[in-house]
Design a protein around this motif. Structure first.
Motif, mmCIF file in Angstrom:
data_model
loop_
_atom_site.group_PDB
_atom_site.id
_atom_site.type_symbol
_atom_site.label_atom_id
_atom_site.label_comp_id
_atom_site.label_asym_id
_atom_site.label_seq_id
_atom_site.Cartn_x
_atom_site.Cartn_y
_atom_site.Cartn_z
ATOM 1 N N GLU A 186 0.836 -1.206 0.000
ATOM 2 C CA GLU A 186 0.000 0.000 0.000
ATOM 3 C C GLU A 186 0.865 1.249 0.000
ATOM 4 O O GLU A 186 0.580 2.219 -0.717
ATOM 5 C CB GLU A 186 -0.923 -0.010 1.219
ATOM 6 N N ALA A 187 1.941 1.258 0.794
ATOM 7 C CA ALA A 187 2.843 2.412 0.821
ATOM 8 C C ALA A 187 3.502 2.620 -0.539
ATOM 9 O O ALA A 187 3.617 3.759 -1.012
ATOM 10 C CB ALA A 187 3.897 2.216 1.907
ATOM 11 N N LEU A 188 3.922 1.543 -1.188
ATOM 12 C CA LEU A 188 4.572 1.661 -2.494
ATOM 13 C C LEU A 188 3.612 2.206 -3.547
ATOM 14 O O LEU A 188 4.009 2.974 -4.430
ATOM 15 C CB LEU A 188 5.128 0.309 -2.926
ATOM 16 N N LYS A 189 2.344 1.813 -3.486
ATOM 17 C CA LYS A 189 1.354 2.345 -4.422
ATOM 18 C C LYS A 189 1.216 3.855 -4.254
ATOM 19 O O LYS A 189 1.146 4.598 -5.238
ATOM 20 C CB LYS A 189 0.004 1.659 -4.202
ATOM 21 N N GLN A 190 1.221 4.333 -3.017
ATOM 22 C CA GLN A 190 1.105 5.761 -2.774
ATOM 23 C C GLN A 190 2.364 6.503 -3.227
ATOM 24 O O GLN A 190 2.276 7.586 -3.798
ATOM 25 C CB GLN A 190 0.850 6.014 -1.295
ATOM 26 N N VAL A 191 3.526 5.910 -2.951
ATOM 27 C CA VAL A 191 4.773 6.528 -3.408
ATOM 28 C C VAL A 191 4.785 6.626 -4.935
ATOM 29 O O VAL A 191 5.099 7.678 -5.510
ATOM 30 C CB VAL A 191 5.991 5.732 -2.915
ATOM 31 N N LEU A 234 13.097 3.901 3.634
ATOM 32 C CA LEU A 234 12.459 2.800 4.348
ATOM 33 C C LEU A 234 10.985 3.116 4.525
ATOM 34 O O LEU A 234 10.624 4.170 5.053
ATOM 35 C CB LEU A 234 13.092 2.582 5.724
ATOM 36 N N LEU A 235 10.140 2.178 4.108
ATOM 37 C CA LEU A 235 8.702 2.311 4.261
ATOM 38 C C LEU A 235 8.214 1.349 5.351
ATOM 39 O O LEU A 235 9.001 0.839 6.130
ATOM 40 C CB LEU A 235 8.009 2.033 2.926
ATOM 41 N N SER A 236 6.927 1.104 5.368
ATOM 42 C CA SER A 236 6.286 0.263 6.380
ATOM 43 C C SER A 236 6.959 -1.100 6.503
ATOM 44 O O SER A 236 7.352 -1.715 5.510
ATOM 45 C CB SER A 236 4.808 0.090 6.002
ATOM 46 N N GLY A 237 7.086 -1.585 7.742
ATOM 47 C CA GLY A 237 7.654 -2.903 7.971
ATOM 48 C C GLY A 237 7.975 -3.113 9.430
ATOM 49 O O GLY A 237 7.981 -2.163 10.224
ATOM 50 N N VAL A 286 12.558 8.157 5.632
ATOM 51 C CA VAL A 286 11.665 7.112 6.112
ATOM 52 C C VAL A 286 10.226 7.585 6.015
ATOM 53 O O VAL A 286 9.942 8.783 6.054
ATOM 54 C CB VAL A 286 11.965 6.685 7.575
ATOM 55 N N GLN A 287 9.333 6.620 5.871
ATOM 56 C CA GLN A 287 7.916 6.918 5.956
ATOM 57 C C GLN A 287 7.591 7.363 7.377
ATOM 58 O O GLN A 287 8.058 6.761 8.354
ATOM 59 C CB GLN A 287 7.098 5.682 5.583
ATOM 60 N N ASP A 288 6.805 8.419 7.499
ATOM 61 C CA ASP A 288 6.359 8.872 8.810
ATOM 62 C C ASP A 288 5.725 7.687 9.536
ATOM 63 O O ASP A 288 4.786 7.062 9.030
ATOM 64 C CB ASP A 288 5.327 9.986 8.619
ATOM 65 N N HIS A 337 14.957 12.780 6.553
ATOM 66 C CA HIS A 337 13.598 13.246 6.273
ATOM 67 C C HIS A 337 12.587 12.184 6.670
ATOM 68 O O HIS A 337 12.783 11.000 6.393
ATOM 69 C CB HIS A 337 13.418 13.558 4.775
ATOM 70 N N GLU A 338 11.488 12.621 7.303
ATOM 71 C CA GLU A 338 10.313 11.779 7.532
ATOM 72 C C GLU A 338 9.183 12.337 6.684
ATOM 73 O O GLU A 338 8.938 13.545 6.684
ATOM 74 C CB GLU A 338 9.896 11.807 9.012
ATOM 75 N N VAL A 339 8.483 11.454 5.976
ATOM 76 C CA VAL A 339 7.468 11.925 5.034
ATOM 77 C C VAL A 339 6.375 10.876 4.906
ATOM 78 O O VAL A 339 6.633 9.674 5.076
ATOM 79 C CB VAL A 339 8.115 12.221 3.658
ATOM 80 N N SER A 340 5.163 11.311 4.627
ATOM 81 C CA SER A 340 4.103 10.344 4.336
ATOM 82 C C SER A 340 4.365 9.713 2.984
ATOM 83 O O SER A 340 5.046 10.293 2.127
ATOM 84 C CB SER A 340 2.740 11.038 4.341
ATOM 85 N N ALA A 341 3.830 8.515 2.773
ATOM 86 C CA ALA A 341 4.051 7.830 1.499
ATOM 87 C C ALA A 341 3.523 8.665 0.330
ATOM 88 O O ALA A 341 4.156 8.739 -0.725
ATOM 89 C CB ALA A 341 3.381 6.458 1.528
ATOM 90 N N GLY A 342 2.381 9.309 0.527
ATOM 91 C CA GLY A 342 1.793 10.090 -0.555
ATOM 92 C C GLY A 342 2.581 11.331 -0.918
ATOM 93 O O GLY A 342 2.472 11.826 -2.043
#
Length: 343
Positions: A26-31, A133-136, A157-159, A180-185
């Motif tokens: 889901e995170a990769l789709k938003q990225v 780094l995203l969700s995990g 990293v994803q927030d 940096h911390e950022v939302s996937a979108g």
């Protein structure tokens, strides 16, 4: 680091190396949806996935955003504005502006794993590498971000509040490795800004340990081309994958003689799995013992033998209750294999 190509060439100015585990699809789709169609960097993606199943992650990412996404092919040239996706049971790496697809030793029990991708991006692109780094769960990717940082690259990293499973981002933040911390979108907009950064002078010193670990990841599945003792002293622990001796790499991490690598978190989780498997075997044996004792208790005449069978059954049934309670406390690893949808 490879020389930065001139503007306008069909060679990426840098790479964005993305790692994800549980919740990562889901995170990769938003990225992917937020990536710029004019991105001058190549994008490489590793998701923990089952080794025996076909992957459709490249198709999912391709449908989700403006950039073409394909499964990585060994030896292909990196192109800007293209997403290269790891395949099952293969590490995704990069060298000399080319993709490397490798059956090198597992890291943290995974192939593909995140640390090898980030490490290779750091060595190949230095300051022009962006590690993400995203969700995990657990901490695969933390060592890779450290490598990116050490070579002058940028770490993202994803927030954690935006991640379905925030452990990987949180572990990187706790290690003080995050720029940096950022939302996937919103990641795509950040990447666009980072890609526009002017080149800065950065003097990279040789890191023999990092380079050796990169060669191990690019090597065969069971490598005998390196001296494990150069990685560090014996740790006194054994490898969950092959039962070989683990060497201490640095102050906390481990690698065995054939190359399997482990962080402390992953090694502890592997021991949990070993314990769980042993408990299931013990539970099955105890249940059969209790059933056998009850059967023979009812098949013999009253007396000492019957009382003996009854006592064995009661003691065994109590042990079964204790083991069942312990097994119910063990939580399955949501960041292991099988995170990717099959359609």
């Amino acid at each position: 680091m490879s020389e930065t190509p001139v503007a306008g060439s069909d060679v990426p100015r840098g790479v964005i190396a993305i790692g994800a585990s549980a919740g990562g699809v889901e995170a990769l789709k938003q990225v992917a949806a937020g990536l710029s169609p004019d991105l001058p960097y190549a994008v490489l993606v590793t998701l923990h996935m089952a080794s025996a199943s076909p992957s459709v992650l490249a198709q999912i990412i391709d449908r989700s955003g403006p950039l073409p996404a394909t499964q990585a092919v060994d030896g292909e040239h990196l192109r800007p504005g293209h997403v290269y996706v790891a395949t099952p049971d293969r590490h995704l790496l990069v060298r000399d502006h080319r993709v490397v697809v490798s059956r090198g030793p597992t890291e943290d029990g995974h192939r593909p794993a995140i640390n090898p991708l980030l490490r290779s991006a750091a060595i190949a692109f230095g300051p022009r590498a962006i590690g993400v780094l995203l969700s995990g769960v657990l901490d695969d990717g933390v060592l890779g971000l450290a490598a990116i940082r050490a070579r002058g690259g940028v770490t993202v990293v994803q927030d954690p509040d935006d991640a379905l499973f925030p452990d990987m981002p949180r572990n990187a933040i706790a290690a003080q490795l995050v720029d940096h911390e950022v939302s996937a979108g919103a990641a795509g907009r950040l990447f666009e800004k980072l890609a526009e950064r002017p080149d800065e002078e950065f003097t990279m010193t040789s890191d023999s340990a990092m380079e050796l670990e990169n060669r191990i990841a690019m090597g065969p599945r069971y490598s005998d081309t390196f001296d494990a003792e150069t990685l560090g002293p014996p740790s006194g622990f054994t490898c969950p994958d092959c039962n070989g001796s683990l060497m201490a790499v640095g102050s906390t991490n481990y690698r065995c003689r054939v190359g399997h690598a482990w962080t402390p978190e992953a090694l502890i989780r592997a021991r949990d799995k070993e314990t769980e498997n042993a408990l299931w075997i013990a539970l099955r044996s105890l249940e059969e013992k209790a059933k056998l004792s009850r059967r023979h208790e009812g098949s013999v005449s009253p007396g000492a033998l019957q009382r003996r069978y009854a006592q064995i059954a009661r003691e065994t049934e109590h042990a079964v209750e204790v083991l069942r309670a312990r097994l119910s406390e063990l939580v399955d690893d949501p960041g292991g294999h099988g995170n990717e949808p099959t359609e």
